[in-house]
Design a protein around this motif. Structure first.
Motif, short mmCIF file in Angstrom:
data_model
loop_
_atom_site.label_atom_id
_atom_site.label_comp_id
_atom_site.label_asym_id
_atom_site.label_seq_id
_atom_site.Cartn_x
_atom_site.Cartn_y
_atom_site.Cartn_z
N LYS A 226 0.68 -0.84 -0.11
CA LYS A 226 -0.33 -0.03 0.11
C LYS A 226 0.58 0.73 -0.01
O LYS A 226 0.14 2.20 -0.61
CB LYS A 226 -0.98 -0.22 1.11
CG LYS A 226 -1.80 -1.33 0.89
CD LYS A 226 -3.36 -0.64 2.18
CE LYS A 226 -4.04 -2.05 2.27
NZ LYS A 226 -4.97 -2.28 3.36
N MET A 227 2.00 1.50 0.67
CA MET A 227 2.70 2.58 1.12
C MET A 227 3.98 2.79 -0.70
O MET A 227 4.20 3.11 -0.79
CB MET A 227 4.05 2.50 1.65
CG MET A 227 3.51 2.83 3.21
SD MET A 227 4.33 2.54 4.84
CE MET A 227 5.17 0.91 4.68
N THR A 228 3.83 1.66 -1.79
CA THR A 228 4.70 1.58 -2.47
C THR A 228 3.37 2.02 -4.09
O THR A 228 2.68 1.43 -4.03
CB THR A 228 5.13 0.28 -3.25
OG1 THR A 228 6.04 -0.02 -2.03
CG2 THR A 228 6.35 1.05 -4.53
N LEU A 229 3.82 3.40 -4.28
CA LEU A 229 3.20 3.72 -5.15
C LEU A 229 3.40 2.99 -6.79
O LEU A 229 2.62 3.14 -7.72
CB LEU A 229 2.33 5.11 -5.42
CG LEU A 229 2.11 5.89 -4.59
CD1 LEU A 229 2.46 7.37 -4.54
CD2 LEU A 229 0.81 5.44 -4.25
N ASN A 230 4.78 3.03 -7.33
CA ASN A 230 5.21 2.83 -8.33
C ASN A 230 7.03 2.14 -8.03
O ASN A 230 8.09 2.92 -7.49
CB ASN A 230 5.31 3.91 -8.99
CG ASN A 230 6.24 3.69 -10.46
OD1 ASN A 230 5.76 2.42 -10.92
ND2 ASN A 230 6.09 4.19 -11.16
N PRO A 231 6.72 0.58 -8.09
CA PRO A 231 7.77 -0.12 -7.30
C PRO A 231 8.71 0.01 -8.63
O PRO A 231 10.09 -0.12 -8.31
CB PRO A 231 7.11 -1.40 -7.52
CG PRO A 231 5.99 -1.25 -7.43
CD PRO A 231 5.33 0.13 -8.29
N ASP A 232 8.70 0.88 -10.01
CA ASP A 232 9.96 0.82 -11.15
C ASP A 232 10.01 2.26 -11.38
O ASP A 232 10.57 2.53 -12.42
CB ASP A 232 9.18 -0.18 -12.46
CG ASP A 232 9.09 -1.59 -12.11
OD1 ASP A 232 9.24 -2.14 -11.58
OD2 ASP A 232 7.63 -2.42 -12.99
N ALA A 233 9.65 2.86 -10.25
CA ALA A 233 9.86 4.78 -10.46
C ALA A 233 11.37 5.12 -10.60
O ALA A 233 12.10 5.86 -11.70
CB ALA A 233 9.46 5.30 -9.26
N GLY A 234 12.03 3.94 -10.23
CA GLY A 234 13.54 4.15 -10.22
C GLY A 234 13.88 3.90 -11.90
O GLY A 234 15.21 4.60 -12.36
N LYS A 235 13.07 3.17 -12.66
CA LYS A 235 13.84 2.76 -13.60
C LYS A 235 13.33 4.04 -15.15
O LYS A 235 13.45 3.79 -15.80
CB LYS A 235 12.96 1.70 -14.45
CG LYS A 235 13.39 0.26 -13.08
CD LYS A 235 13.07 -0.95 -13.44
CE LYS A 235 13.33 -2.17 -12.69
NZ LYS A 235 13.31 -3.50 -12.89
N ASP A 236 12.11 4.47 -14.37
CA ASP A 236 11.18 5.66 -15.19
C ASP A 236 12.89 6.45 -15.23
O ASP A 236 12.96 6.92 -14.46
CB ASP A 236 10.60 6.05 -14.79
CG ASP A 236 9.76 6.68 -15.53
OD1 ASP A 236 9.78 6.95 -17.07
OD2 ASP A 236 8.83 7.28 -15.79
N GLY A 237 12.94 7.24 -16.44
CA GLY A 237 13.85 8.37 -16.64
C GLY A 237 12.81 9.75 -16.49
O GLY A 237 14.03 11.25 -16.58
N ASN A 238 11.77 9.56 -16.29
CA ASN A 238 10.64 10.81 -16.76
C ASN A 238 11.08 11.96 -14.86
O ASN A 238 10.86 10.95 -14.35
CB ASN A 238 9.31 11.04 -16.71
CG ASN A 238 9.74 10.33 -17.88
OD1 ASN A 238 10.60 10.63 -19.01
ND2 ASN A 238 8.47 9.30 -18.95
N PRO A 239 10.88 13.10 -15.14
CA PRO A 239 11.19 13.89 -13.89
C PRO A 239 9.55 13.48 -13.77
O PRO A 239 8.72 13.42 -13.88
CB PRO A 239 11.00 15.55 -14.31
CG PRO A 239 10.72 15.61 -15.65
CD PRO A 239 11.32 13.42 -16.00
#
Length: 93
Positions: free
Chosen positions: A39-52
C-alpha cells in the motif's frame, strides 16, 4: 509426588490447548507487513523511469528541506491557542 504430577498434567493440558492456534497464525505471519508495504509503494519501478516527477523543481525542494531542517534548530514560538479573556499576541493597553 502429587504436586509434580499435577503440575505436569496442567502444563500438558495448557500446551495442548494452545497448540491448535499456532498454525493459523503461522500461516499468515507477516501478511500485515507485506500488505502495508504494498500500500505504501505507489510505483515500484519508479527508479527505472527517467522522466522527472511532476511537482517541485530542484531549487524549491532544496530550499524547503533547508527550512525544514532549520525549523528544528530554532523552532517558531508557541502561540496561545486557548485565549480566554486576553489579547492575541500582545499586551493589554
Amino acid at each position: 509426588m502429587f504436586i509434580k504430577s499435577t503440575t505436569l498434567a496442567l502444563a500438558l493440558l495448557l500446551g495442548t490447548g494452545c497448540s491448535h492456534v499456532t498454525p493459523n497464525y503461522d500461516a499468515r505471519f507477516g501478511d500485515a507487513v507485506r500488505d502495508a508495504r504494498k500500500k505504501m509503494t505507489l510505483n515500484p519501478d519508479a527508479g527505472k523511469d527517467g522522466n522527472p516527477i511532476a511537482g517541485m523543481d530542484g531549487r524549491s525542494a532544496s530550499e524547503s528541506m533547508k527550512q525544514y531542517h532549520e525549523s528544528y534548530k530554532a523552532p517558531p514560538p508557541a502561540l496561545n491557542v486557548i485565549n480566554i479573556g486576553g489579547q492575541i499576541g500582545g499586551t493589554a493597553k
